[in-house]
Write a protein that holds these residues in place. Sequence first.
Motif, short mmCIF file in Angstrom:
data_model
loop_
_atom_site.label_atom_id
_atom_site.label_comp_id
_atom_site.label_asym_id
_atom_site.label_seq_id
_atom_site.Cartn_x
_atom_site.Cartn_y
_atom_site.Cartn_z
N THR A 1 3.39 3.33 8.93
CA THR A 1 2.46 4.06 8.07
C THR A 1 2.82 5.55 8.02
OG1 THR A 1 0.68 2.50 8.55
CG2 THR A 1 0.04 4.66 7.70
N LYS A 2 2.70 6.12 6.84
CA LYS A 2 3.02 7.53 6.66
C LYS A 2 2.07 8.40 7.49
CE LYS A 2 4.55 6.78 1.88
NZ LYS A 2 4.24 7.05 0.45
N LYS A 3 2.58 9.54 7.87
CA LYS A 3 1.79 10.46 8.67
C LYS A 3 0.56 10.91 7.89
CE LYS A 3 2.27 14.61 11.49
NZ LYS A 3 3.17 15.70 11.94
N ASP B 1 5.36 3.32 4.61
CA ASP B 1 6.69 3.90 4.35
C ASP B 1 7.48 2.92 3.48
OD1 ASP B 1 9.35 4.75 4.44
OD2 ASP B 1 9.20 5.43 6.52
N GLN C 1 -1.90 8.99 7.06
CA GLN C 1 -2.46 7.86 6.33
C GLN C 1 -2.97 6.81 7.31
OE1 GLN C 1 -2.57 7.64 2.85
NE2 GLN C 1 -1.82 9.77 2.86
N SER C 2 -3.84 5.94 6.80
CA SER C 2 -4.37 4.83 7.62
C SER C 2 -3.59 3.56 7.29
CB SER C 2 -5.85 4.61 7.33
OG SER C 2 -6.59 5.75 7.68
N SER D 1 0.83 -1.20 0.00
CA SER D 1 0.00 0.00 0.00
C SER D 1 0.87 1.25 0.00
CB SER D 1 -0.90 -0.01 1.23
OG SER D 1 -1.51 1.24 1.42
N LYS D 2 0.41 2.25 -0.72
CA LYS D 2 1.13 3.53 -0.76
C LYS D 2 1.11 4.24 0.59
CE LYS D 2 0.43 4.35 -5.70
NZ LYS D 2 -0.13 5.28 -6.72
N ALA D 3 0.22 3.78 1.49
CA ALA D 3 0.17 4.39 2.82
C ALA D 3 1.39 4.00 3.67
CB ALA D 3 -1.11 3.98 3.53
#
Length: 448
Positions: free
Chosen positions: A292-294, A245, A296-297, A241-243
């Motif tokens: 997970t990126k800030k 890192d 994002q879920s 997922s792109k969410a």
Amino acid sequence: MTPLDPNTMPLSGTSLVEASAGTGKTFTIATLYLRLIVEASLQPGEILVVTFTRAATAELRERLRTRLLDALTLVRGGTVGTDRVANHPWLERGAAADRGGVEERLEAALRSFDEAAIFTIHGFCQRVLQENAFESGAPFDVETVSDQSRLLGDVVHDFWVRELHAAPLAFVRCLKTTPKTLAKLLNLALAHPQIQLAEPAAGSSDDDDADAALAGFEAAHAAAAAVWRSERAAILEALVSKALDGNKYRKKSVQERWPPRLDALFAEATPDLVARFDAFEKLTPNRLAAGTKKGQSAPGHPFFDLCAALLAADARLVAAFDRREQAFLRRAFTELPKALHERKRQARVQSFDDLLSGVDRALAGPNGAALAGAVRSRYRAALIDEFQDTDPVQCAIFRRIYADTGAPLVFVGDPKQAIYSFRGADVDAYLGARTMAGAQTYTLLRNW
């Protein structure tokens, strides 16, 4: 600590002579030996001299005989080519007061020198058991063997099979112990019979707890494995997922490295998951959230919750297996020496170390006082060379025979070498001898 003058040192009680290499330990032993013959009227067969190799006993035997010959030459008015017996005022006084008596004692000592009691520690113990069979309870017709490795290997193999034949395969696979480990443990137990194992920590698990932990792990593994097989593509899609890192969840690793590793991991319920797949913790919800990126879920899937449950079950099982292995090692440490002793009893053989332990047990047993008295009447004085290489068993033998009797017992050794446990030394045994000697502790200061 008092500098030693071997010409005036008391010939009674326990003494310790601490000396470095080159300071004249053998010269000192020879001087004390000569004094015991001239002043105490002992004969070579009554003076126990113990050292720790056969080569050393041969050398010491020659040095002592040469010292007796030189002393006799001087008493008869001759000269010797060295200062081996020079500056011995007690010899001069004795010769002046009773030349005939001193000469007679030296001549008798040389005539009987073939009976000199100069042994290795093992040779001494063998002699004690042979000469005092009834007091020691030693069996007759027992062969002494120099190599007991075959018997040792047999008892280790038998213990391994007996203990593990019914154990869960998962436990056997997780064992860090091997038969080679058990052989080393047995040698340790034989070399240090005084070691006492600490009691297990309160709340330690037994085999039943390990079995319960294994059942829980297998159930958690089966649940996660079933979802992995049926939802494999969806799980991998969630992990790219792109969410997430990309540095923590690299697409190439997730798509190429992880799938075959997870296939293998879920093919069979083998514990210690992190050791088998170091990225497994990244499949849990907590690690996914941390990666997970800030803003994002984190990706979700029931498989991730099952992985968290499986990881917790795995940790419980690994801990339970560790406790089970510790119990296994405790039983080995206690039972293997007994099994080896019984195997040797049946084969009617003994090792050189059995000679020491046999004498030690006999001296500590119900007939110990009678045995100690018999040995002490046979060997009325004892000079123990290279004492820094001794261990607690050897120290206990001499303590039980000579301590608190007034009989001359002299330990000679280098305290700096008493730390060399790799060759059998035991610094606590050495310190125990120093305590026995008390005020009669001396040192040799001059390096020759």
